[in-house]
Design an enzyme around this catalytic site. Structure first.
Site, PDB file in Angstrom:
ATOM      1  N   TYR A  44     -16.547   5.665  10.897  1.00 11.91           N
ATOM      2  CA  TYR A  44     -16.866   4.811   9.757  1.00 11.91           C
ATOM      3  C   TYR A  44     -15.647   4.516   8.887  1.00 11.91           C
ATOM      4  O   TYR A  44     -15.721   4.453   7.662  1.00 11.91           O
ATOM      5  CB  TYR A  44     -18.010   5.414   8.918  1.00 11.91           C
ATOM      6  CG  TYR A  44     -19.234   5.656   9.757  1.00 11.91           C
ATOM      7  CD1 TYR A  44     -20.061   4.594  10.122  1.00 11.91           C
ATOM      8  CD2 TYR A  44     -19.539   6.930  10.233  1.00 11.91           C
ATOM      9  CE1 TYR A  44     -21.171   4.798  10.934  1.00 11.91           C
ATOM     10  CE2 TYR A  44     -20.640   7.150  11.047  1.00 11.91           C
ATOM     11  CZ  TYR A  44     -21.455   6.079  11.397  1.00 11.91           C
ATOM     12  OH  TYR A  44     -22.543   6.287  12.198  1.00 11.91           O
TER      13      TYR A  44
ATOM     14  N   ALA B 164       0.609 -14.141   7.612  1.00 11.74           N
ATOM     15  CA  ALA B 164       0.652 -12.733   7.998  1.00 11.74           C
ATOM     16  C   ALA B 164       1.209 -11.860   6.886  1.00 11.74           C
ATOM     17  O   ALA B 164       2.199 -12.209   6.224  1.00 11.74           O
ATOM     18  CB  ALA B 164       1.480 -12.559   9.266  1.00 11.74           C
TER      19      ALA B 164
ATOM     20  N   GLU C 252      -7.870 -12.877   0.594  1.00 11.00           N
ATOM     21  CA  GLU C 252      -6.963 -11.977  -0.109  1.00 11.00           C
ATOM     22  C   GLU C 252      -5.773 -12.801  -0.589  1.00 11.00           C
ATOM     23  O   GLU C 252      -5.233 -13.616   0.167  1.00 11.00           O
ATOM     24  CB  GLU C 252      -6.452 -10.870   0.807  1.00 11.00           C
ATOM     25  CG  GLU C 252      -7.497  -9.832   1.128  1.00 11.00           C
ATOM     26  CD  GLU C 252      -6.948  -8.763   2.033  1.00 11.00           C
ATOM     27  OE1 GLU C 252      -5.808  -8.906   2.517  1.00 11.00           O
ATOM     28  OE2 GLU C 252      -7.651  -7.776   2.272  1.00 11.00           O
TER      29      GLU C 252
ATOM     30  N   TYR D 256      -0.082 -10.391  -0.580  1.00 11.47           N
ATOM     31  CA  TYR D 256       0.310  -9.037  -0.994  1.00 11.47           C
ATOM     32  C   TYR D 256       1.715  -9.000  -1.597  1.00 11.47           C
ATOM     33  O   TYR D 256       2.005  -8.195  -2.465  1.00 11.47           O
ATOM     34  CB  TYR D 256       0.336  -8.101   0.223  1.00 11.47           C
ATOM     35  CG  TYR D 256      -0.979  -7.755   0.846  1.00 11.47           C
ATOM     36  CD1 TYR D 256      -2.198  -8.124   0.288  1.00 11.47           C
ATOM     37  CD2 TYR D 256      -1.004  -7.020   2.028  1.00 11.47           C
ATOM     38  CE1 TYR D 256      -3.386  -7.774   0.882  1.00 11.47           C
ATOM     39  CE2 TYR D 256      -2.191  -6.661   2.629  1.00 11.47           C
ATOM     40  CZ  TYR D 256      -3.388  -7.039   2.063  1.00 11.47           C
ATOM     41  OH  TYR D 256      -4.561  -6.689   2.665  1.00 11.47           O
TER      42      TYR D 256
END
Length: 610
Positions: A199, A453, A507, A510
């Site tokens: 999990y 990416a 998203e 980053y």
């Protein structure tokens, strides 16, 4: 329509997980029942394809339709020896080859297969060759797990399962995937587990046109979209679970639990697929459905049309863009067999009804900064099942659906873009100003992951620069299953009227070095999803944006979503999340919604806007 340039979205006004042929005459209708149907003969090609090229003056020799599917399409039948050994060999090669060059399509002829466990690695597709999933039954499993990545499934990208019936050995099949891993047209005679063993983290995902007789257990899956399917139950939700046209789906309950449920899907047309009629390969083209609910193959005989393989140019990776364009000019469709295709000029799809179908994650790489593929403003083009990987020379765009200013009405027969994925960097240097531009009206984009990416080779704030992910200029465009991540500016800019999105996952990039690098005029950061200031009608359901500014965790993003404050611009089920406190959001949409805070990765939600 806003006056902003097609490929340059307008500036916005105020308002811890991972990753470390065709022609109608050529289409033979499939009747309500195919019982007793023999092998259909090939319909005649358009004159341009049939013309003999006997002299130099006539131009290049005509390309043939049909032919061998190449070495990386591996076809099994129930009598094939050592199927498991071949599956294991390919999995061993592809299990951790995230940015490798291998591409495989595993195809199973109709029949029953016993005792198999087909583990799928990167760039591997598995599919049955029947007209219905129940024509090809595996008494066994099609498994995706994350042992290669220490139980973390957030990088289980680029693999697919399609058109099979499964009878899982344990009663439950494991499909622990993240983005770009569709589960289409499947019948699981049991349950489906969407989490890895143990999990660990997972960030999926997409199911369409599938029947899961038992319960679906997402467990650790952060978000998921399921369309036009049937499930025996749904166990839980983490951040954002979205359903449209799903029998057995949980009731609408966002924000807690975060289920966004639409009774039907406004418009859907299932992905084309290869199948066998006797010994003849054909491509089935499912018909368009409106207000769809449940699977399209309920009685085993899907509705649509069928084309013989002889009307396709069966492309191989060594084929040039000139060859692909010649095939299209002849009136052939394109079947892209698995491999990597370098194109030094744009592949131009000009003819209504053209099909471009990829197998095994066939990949187009544009050389010299060209646009990889472009579609004219025509009816009924179908793009499906391939990856566009940016080249080292910046492309203004990578994929264009319709030219700038396209205005024709395609409501009766839209262009569909399905399981077409775009990547900038990761496998090596790549750059593109805008990845996907949709100009044609009524286009349906059904499942895409457009990804700048955040890991791999050729990755850095300026190294794999890509300002915009998806730009929609056409009116009446519908996107079901929209995944767009990490772009330097707007991930999605929507300028067209009456646009609709069912499920969005995002998203922010980053790797922004500092607050100044993302500053958007007076606004802190570019919204993940920006509706143009002049738009009067737009609607979205089940949409999430996450930030993980790991290079500079002090960065603040004002909001995930930006849109005109008008009654005709509506959103249902919005959330923003700071992953582990690496950066924060001040609001959810415009100036509405509570800020994220701390390091607990707790979403901030807005149920309805306005």
């Amino acid at each position: 329509m806003p006056s902003s340039p097609t490929h340059s979205p307008t500036p916005e006004h105020s308002g811890p997980r991972r990753r470390s042929l065709l022609g109608a005459a050529a289409a033979a209708p499939v009747l309500a029942s195919l019982a007793g149907a023999g092998s259909a003969s090939a319909a005649p090609l358009p004159p341009s394809a049939a013309t003999s090229a006997g002299s130099a003056a006539a131009g290049p020799r005509a390309l043939p339709g049909g032919g061998d599917l190449g070495p990386n399409v591996i076809v099994f039948d129930p009598s094939t020896a050592n199927i498991q050994g071949r599956l294991d060999e390919i999995f061993k090669q592809q299990e951790s080859a995230q940015f490798g060059t291998g591409r495989y399509a595993l195809m199973f002829k109709p029949g029953t297969y016993n005792g198999l466990n087909a583990q799928l690695g990167f760039y591997t597709s598995i599919a049955g060759l029947g007209l219905s999933p129940d024509d090809t039954t595996i008494n066994g499993d099609v498994t995706v797990d994350a042992g290669w990545f220490d139980g973390n499934a957030t990088q289980n990208f680029w693999r697919s399962a399609e058109n099979l019936a499964l009878v899982p050995v344990s009663g439950t099949n494991r499909w622990a995937v993240s983005q770009a891993a569709p589960f289409r047209r499947m019948h699981v005679r049991g349950g489906l587990n969407l989490a890895p063993a143990g999990y660990g983290w997972a960030s999926g995902g997409y199911i369409a046109d599938s029947r899961i007789d038992g319960e679906v257990g997402p467990y650790s899956q952060q978000q998921w979209y399921t369309r036009d399917s049937s499930v025996g139950g749904w166990l839980n939700a983490v951040w954002n679970m979205v359903f449209s046209g799903v029998e057995g789906a949980p009731a609408q309950s966002f924000p807690e639990p975060p289920y966004t449920t639409l009774e039907t899907t406004p418009v859907s047309r299932e992905k084309p697929f290869l199948y066998l009629e006797g010994d003849e390969y054909r491509v089935f083209l499912p018909e368009k459905r409106t207000e769809a609910r449940g699977v399209s193959w309920g009685n085993g005989t899907p509705r649509g049309t069928s084309l013989p393989l002889s009307q396709f140019y069966v492309a191989k990776p060594e084929d040039s863009a000139d060859t692909l364009n010649q095939a299209l000019e002849q009136g052939l469709h394109l079947l892209l067999t698995p491999g990597i295709y370098h194109v030094d000029r744009t592949v131009d799809v000009k003819r209504a009804g053209t099909v471009v179908l990829g197998l095994g994650y066939a990949t187009l790489i544009p050389d010299n900064g060209v646009t990889a593929l472009r579609v004219a403003d025509v009816d009924g083009v179908r793009l499906a099942g391939f990856l566009v990987d940016a080249g080292p020379v910046n492309s203004a765009t990578l994929l264009e659906v319709g030219p700038e200013g396209a205005s024709a009405d395609h409501s009766a027969n839209p262009t569909t873009v399905q399981d077409v994925f775009v990547r900038i960097g990761g496998a090596g240097p790549g750059r593109a100003t805008t990845s996907m531009v949709v100009n044609s009206r009524h286009t349906v984009v059904d499942h895409t992951w457009v990804w700048r990416a955040d890991h791999g080779e050729g990755v850095g704030w300026e190294t794999n620069r890509a300002d915009y992910g998806v730009v929609v200029n056409g009116d009446d465009v519908l996107i079901t299953g929209l995944f767009v991540e990490h772009f330097n500016k707007y991930d999605v800019q929507w300028n067209g009227e009456r646009g609709r999105t069912v499920f969005f996952q995002n998203e922010k990039a980053y790797d922004a070095p500092d607050q100044a690098a993302i500053q958007n005029g007076s606004i802190k950061g570019y919204a993940a999803y920006k509706v143009g200031d002049d738009v009067t009608e737009h609607e979205g359901w089940g949409m999430g944006s996450y930030c993980y500014y790991n290079v500079n965790p002090s960065i603040v993003q004002h909001h995930g979503f930006a849109a005109p404050n008008r009654s005709g611009v509506r959103f249902h089920g919005l959330l923003v999340v700071s992953l582990g406190g690496q950066g924060q959001y001040e609001c959810v949409i415009n100036d509405t919604g509570a800020p994220t805070s701390g390091t607990d990765t707790v979403p901030s939600k807005v149920v309805q806007y306005p």
